[in-house]
Design a protein around this motif. Structure first.
Motif, PDB file in Angstrom:
ATOM      1  N   THR A 285       0.846  -1.194   0.000  1.00 17.83           N
ATOM      2  CA  THR A 285       0.000   0.000   0.000  1.00 17.83           C
ATOM      3  C   THR A 285       0.880   1.241   0.000  1.00 17.83           C
ATOM      4  N   ILE A 286       0.543   2.188  -0.868  1.00 21.71           N
ATOM      5  CA  ILE A 286       1.212   3.491  -0.888  1.00 21.71           C
ATOM      6  C   ILE A 286       0.134   4.564  -0.848  1.00 21.71           C
ATOM      7  N   LEU A 287       0.123   5.378   0.203  1.00 23.66           N
ATOM      8  CA  LEU A 287      -0.831   6.471   0.348  1.00 23.66           C
ATOM      9  C   LEU A 287      -0.082   7.795   0.339  1.00 23.66           C
ATOM     10  N   ASN A 288      -0.465   8.682  -0.561  1.00 25.78           N
ATOM     11  CA  ASN A 288       0.123  10.016  -0.626  1.00 25.78           C
ATOM     12  C   ASN A 288      -0.977  11.066  -0.657  1.00 25.78           C
ATOM     13  N   LYS A 319       1.393  15.891   2.929  1.00 24.83           N
ATOM     14  CA  LYS A 319       1.947  17.229   3.075  1.00 24.83           C
ATOM     15  C   LYS A 319       0.836  18.268   3.000  1.00 24.83           C
ATOM     16  N   TYR A 320       0.925  19.274   3.875  1.00 22.83           N
ATOM     17  CA  TYR A 320      -0.036  20.374   3.907  1.00 22.83           C
ATOM     18  C   TYR A 320       0.713  21.692   3.769  1.00 22.83           C
ATOM     19  N   VAL A 321       0.134  22.613   2.987  1.00 25.22           N
ATOM     20  CA  VAL A 321       0.592  23.996   2.929  1.00 25.22           C
ATOM     21  C   VAL A 321      -0.604  24.859   3.302  1.00 25.22           C
ATOM     22  N   LEU A 322      -0.548  25.523   4.463  1.00 25.74           N
ATOM     23  CA  LEU A 322      -1.685  26.255   5.016  1.00 25.74           C
ATOM     24  C   LEU A 322      -1.365  27.742   5.108  1.00 25.74           C
ATOM     25  N   ASP A 323      -2.236  28.547   4.526  1.00 25.40           N
ATOM     26  CA  ASP A 323      -2.071  29.998   4.532  1.00 25.40           C
ATOM     27  C   ASP A 323      -3.282  30.632   5.212  1.00 25.40           C
ATOM     28  N   SER A 345       6.858  -0.743   7.268  1.00 27.87           N
ATOM     29  CA  SER A 345       5.938   0.392   7.196  1.00 27.87           C
ATOM     30  C   SER A 345       6.650   1.697   7.515  1.00 27.87           C
ATOM     31  N   GLU A 346       6.312   2.726   6.741  1.00 29.33           N
ATOM     32  CA  GLU A 346       6.875   4.064   6.970  1.00 29.33           C
ATOM     33  C   GLU A 346       5.784   5.098   6.775  1.00 29.33           C
ATOM     34  N   GLN A 347       5.651   5.996   7.741  1.00 28.47           N
ATOM     35  CA  GLN A 347       4.647   7.060   7.676  1.00 28.47           C
ATOM     36  C   GLN A 347       5.312   8.406   7.932  1.00 28.47           C
ATOM     37  N   VAL A 348       5.056   9.380   7.039  1.00 33.55           N
ATOM     38  CA  VAL A 348       5.654  10.710   7.153  1.00 33.55           C
ATOM     39  C   VAL A 348       4.568  11.758   6.921  1.00 33.55           C
ATOM     40  N   ASP A 349       4.519  12.754   7.797  1.00 30.13           N
ATOM     41  CA  ASP A 349       3.597  13.881   7.651  1.00 30.13           C
ATOM     42  C   ASP A 349       4.397  15.170   7.826  1.00 30.13           C
ATOM     43  N   LYS A 350       4.418  16.017   6.767  1.00 32.83           N
ATOM     44  CA  LYS A 350       5.167  17.268   6.805  1.00 32.83           C
ATOM     45  C   LYS A 350       4.233  18.420   6.476  1.00 32.83           C
ATOM     46  N   ASN A 351       4.363  19.526   7.233  1.00 29.01           N
ATOM     47  CA  ASN A 351       3.377  20.595   7.125  1.00 29.01           C
ATOM     48  C   ASN A 351       4.021  21.972   7.218  1.00 29.01           C
ATOM     49  N   LEU A 352       3.506  22.896   6.411  1.00 28.81           N
ATOM     50  CA  LEU A 352       3.935  24.286   6.435  1.00 28.81           C
ATOM     51  C   LEU A 352       2.767  25.173   6.845  1.00 28.81           C
ATOM     52  N   CYS A 353       2.965  25.982   7.865  1.00 32.35           N
ATOM     53  CA  CYS A 353       2.000  27.011   8.256  1.00 32.35           C
ATOM     54  C   CYS A 353       2.609  28.366   7.904  1.00 32.35           C
ATOM     55  N   LEU A 354       1.998  29.070   6.956  1.00 28.95           N
ATOM     56  CA  LEU A 354       2.588  30.288   6.416  1.00 28.95           C
ATOM     57  C   LEU A 354       2.236  31.531   7.215  1.00 28.95           C
ATOM     58  N   GLU A 413       7.078  16.718  -4.072  1.00 30.97           N
ATOM     59  CA  GLU A 413       7.377  15.329  -3.738  1.00 30.97           C
ATOM     60  C   GLU A 413       6.139  14.450  -3.856  1.00 30.97           C
ATOM     61  N   VAL A 414       4.981  14.973  -3.445  1.00 35.01           N
ATOM     62  CA  VAL A 414       3.744  14.199  -3.546  1.00 35.01           C
ATOM     63  C   VAL A 414       3.303  14.093  -5.000  1.00 35.01           C
ATOM     64  N   ILE A 415       3.338  15.206  -5.723  1.00 28.80           N
ATOM     65  CA  ILE A 415       2.899  15.188  -7.122  1.00 28.80           C
ATOM     66  C   ILE A 415       3.788  14.266  -7.948  1.00 28.80           C
ATOM     67  N   ASP A 416       5.065  14.251  -7.667  1.00 27.47           N
ATOM     68  CA  ASP A 416       5.994  13.411  -8.438  1.00 27.47           C
ATOM     69  C   ASP A 416       5.741  11.921  -8.231  1.00 27.47           C
ATOM     70  N   SER A 417       5.004  11.565  -7.191  1.00 26.36           N
ATOM     71  CA  SER A 417       4.715  10.141  -6.954  1.00 26.36           C
ATOM     72  C   SER A 417       3.631   9.618  -7.889  1.00 26.36           C
ATOM     73  N   ILE A 418       2.943  10.500  -8.592  1.00 26.72           N
ATOM     74  CA  ILE A 418       1.857  10.094  -9.484  1.00 26.72           C
ATOM     75  C   ILE A 418       2.432   9.434 -10.726  1.00 26.72           C
ATOM     76  N   LYS A 419       1.864   8.298 -11.097  1.00 18.90           N
ATOM     77  CA  LYS A 419       2.378   7.506 -12.215  1.00 18.90           C
ATOM     78  C   LYS A 419       1.816   7.931 -13.561  1.00 18.90           C
ATOM     79  N   LEU A 420       0.708   8.660 -13.568  1.00 18.87           N
ATOM     80  CA  LEU A 420       0.146   9.170 -14.823  1.00 18.87           C
ATOM     81  C   LEU A 420       0.871  10.454 -15.202  1.00 18.87           C
ATOM     82  N   GLU A 421       1.762  10.382 -16.171  1.00 18.47           N
ATOM     83  CA  GLU A 421       2.601  11.530 -16.495  1.00 18.47           C
ATOM     84  C   GLU A 421       1.807  12.778 -16.883  1.00 18.47           C
TER      85      GLU A 421
END
Length: 450
Positions: A285-288, A319-323, A345-354, A413-421
């Motif tokens: 399973t890969i969740l992005n 990943k979240y970008v919040l303004d 298993s590996e889980q990563v959550d990264k967030n930006l609060c602007l 990084e998240v968008i680049d994981s998409i396989k549909l070019e």
């Protein structure tokens, strides 16, 4: 029972005959039990750990209209939403609110045995096949939103890919919101089943039309047979008056692969619940997920990856970008059950609060009941690196451009994981436009307009 709950239990009591009369035996067979579960559970409150950051009851409080009589929508999605991703050929289908759009253009030829159509019609034509999967992955007894959707949903989309069949083109489901000036609620289902060794790609797009308040509930049930491969993508572009309550529930057999990427570009309030159960040995399973939110937008993602079998792999990146005063929440739980040895298993959550008013709530969790496993998780919440901003400004970029480029790189990084070019390229462009403030409101499918 609060007022929000009472209005829906009363509605079901008065109109259950109409609901069932405009549905199928397969969906009706679990409807009353689902309403009984909703009566017991009620809408989740803030004391419920899974919903502490989203006030569900207030979302359902308005008196929304529902299309219980299945009146045919007036909107023609082919005219209103030109949703063709450049350089990508798809099997394109539409739902208007919660109705499968039947006046669709004739689809291109599909491999033998593949079924793609409205859930209502498919359940009438193939009750044994649909009944094999319907309400099997999403549990109405334990989740009040699943119970609510199961009680009221009358239609949706059904996709079936038989053993060893490979779909050479993605299936694109375009969910069109059209309320014609009234507050409206749509309850739809999505049912996807892949047989042994089957492969498919599914893209789900949510779009809005009009400025009325709109609430959509969607329950998606996905089954991947032994050694099957499914790439599943969701893109939300609605508006500030839209509320989305979505649940995606996946059951994987041995050796199967499920890859999901969810992108929220514009919205009002969104709650996504994702539950994946790895039931067979060697499943992956890969969740992005990517969230870009500003103003008072609210996005809450809650995920559970349940490792039941040995030698399974899961990877999770959100990943979240919040303004402005946007609110984000992420709760991710990885459960490793007894006997699920060699879990990786590996889980990563990264967030930006602007801004100082943006809020992010992160809650990564691990529960491990097996030995000989490799598991990690972590979450970070921070601001843009001011030293990087300074470095870029020293080289001639404005403050706005420097900040935008750093945000774009963060989201990439998240968008680049998409396989549909083609979809990947278009989402890179849309993310750039979003950071520039050019996607403040959806007036159709921006995937094709930009």
């Amino acid at each position: 029972m609060n007022n929000a709950e009472k209005q829906y239990t009363d509605l079901y009591s008065r109109f259950s005959g109409m609901i069932k009369g405009n549905s199928s035996d397969v969906m009706n067979s679990v409807r009353d039990r689902a309403m009984d579960s909703f009566l017991k559970l009620g809408f989740p409150g803030k004391k419920d750990e899974k919903f502490r950051y989203t006030d569900v009851a207030s979302c359902f409080a308005p008196d929304y209209g529902m299309n219980l009589g299945r009146v045919k929508p007036k909107v023609n999605p082919y005219e209103s939403f030109k949703c063709n991703v450049a350089n990508i050929s798809t099997f394109q289908i539409f739902t208007v609110n919660d109705s499968f759009y039947t006046d669709m253009k004739a689809p291109a030829s599909m491999p033998e045995g593949v079924m793609i159509g409205g859930l209502h019609d498919m359940a009438l034509k193939y009750p044994e096949l649909v009944g094999r999967y319907y309400a099997r992955a999403a549990c109405a007894d334990a989740d009040s939103l699943v119970a609510f959707n199961t009680a009221f949903a009358q239609d949706g989309v059904f996709i079936y890919v038989p053993d060893n069949v490979v779909l050479d083109k993605p299936v694109q489901i375009v969910n069109v919101r059209s309320s014609e000036g009234i507050d409206f609620m749509a309850n739809r289902r999505l049912l996807i089943a892949l047989g042994r060794g089957a492969q498919a790609k599914v893209l789900v797009c949510d779009h809005a039309q009009g400025d009325s308040r709109f609430l959509s509930t969607q329950t998606a049930e996905i089954f991947t047979g032994e050694n099957a491969v499914l790439d599943y993508y969701e893109v939300e572009e609605t508006d500030s008056s839209n509320i989305r309550m979505a649940g995606t529930y996946v059951r994987q057999e041995a050796g199967s692969s499920f890859r999901m990427s969810g992108v929220t570009l514009t919205n009002g309030l969104t709650r996504n619940t994702i539950g994946v159960t790895l039931e067979g040995e060697g499943a992956e399973t890969i969740l992005n997920g990517l969230v870009i939110a500003d103003k008072k937008q609210h996005v809450d993602n809650n995920t559970v990856i349940d490792h039941k079998a040995s030698h399974c792999v899961s990877r999770e990146l959100f990943k979240y970008v919040l303004d402005d005063a946007a609110v984000g929440a992420f709760a991710g739980k990885v459960l490793v059950r007894p006997g699920a040895v060699k879990t990786d298993s590996e889980q990563v959550d990264k967030n930006l609060c602007l801004t100082k008013d943006a809020r992010m709530y992160a809650q990564p969790q691990l529960e491990i009941y097996a030995d000989d496993v490799k598991c990690s998780h972590g979450a970070t919440v921070g601001q843009l690196d001011e030293s990087a901003v300074f470095y870029m400004r020293q080289r001639g970029l404005s403050l706005k451009e420097a900040r935008m480029l750093l945000m774009f790189a963060f989201a990439g990084e998240v968008i680049d994981s998409i396989k549909l070019e083609p979809l990947k390229e278009r989402l890179h462009r849309l993310a750039e436009l979003r950071f520039r403030g050019e996607l403040s409101k959806c007036n159709g499918c921006r995937v094709c307009k930009k």
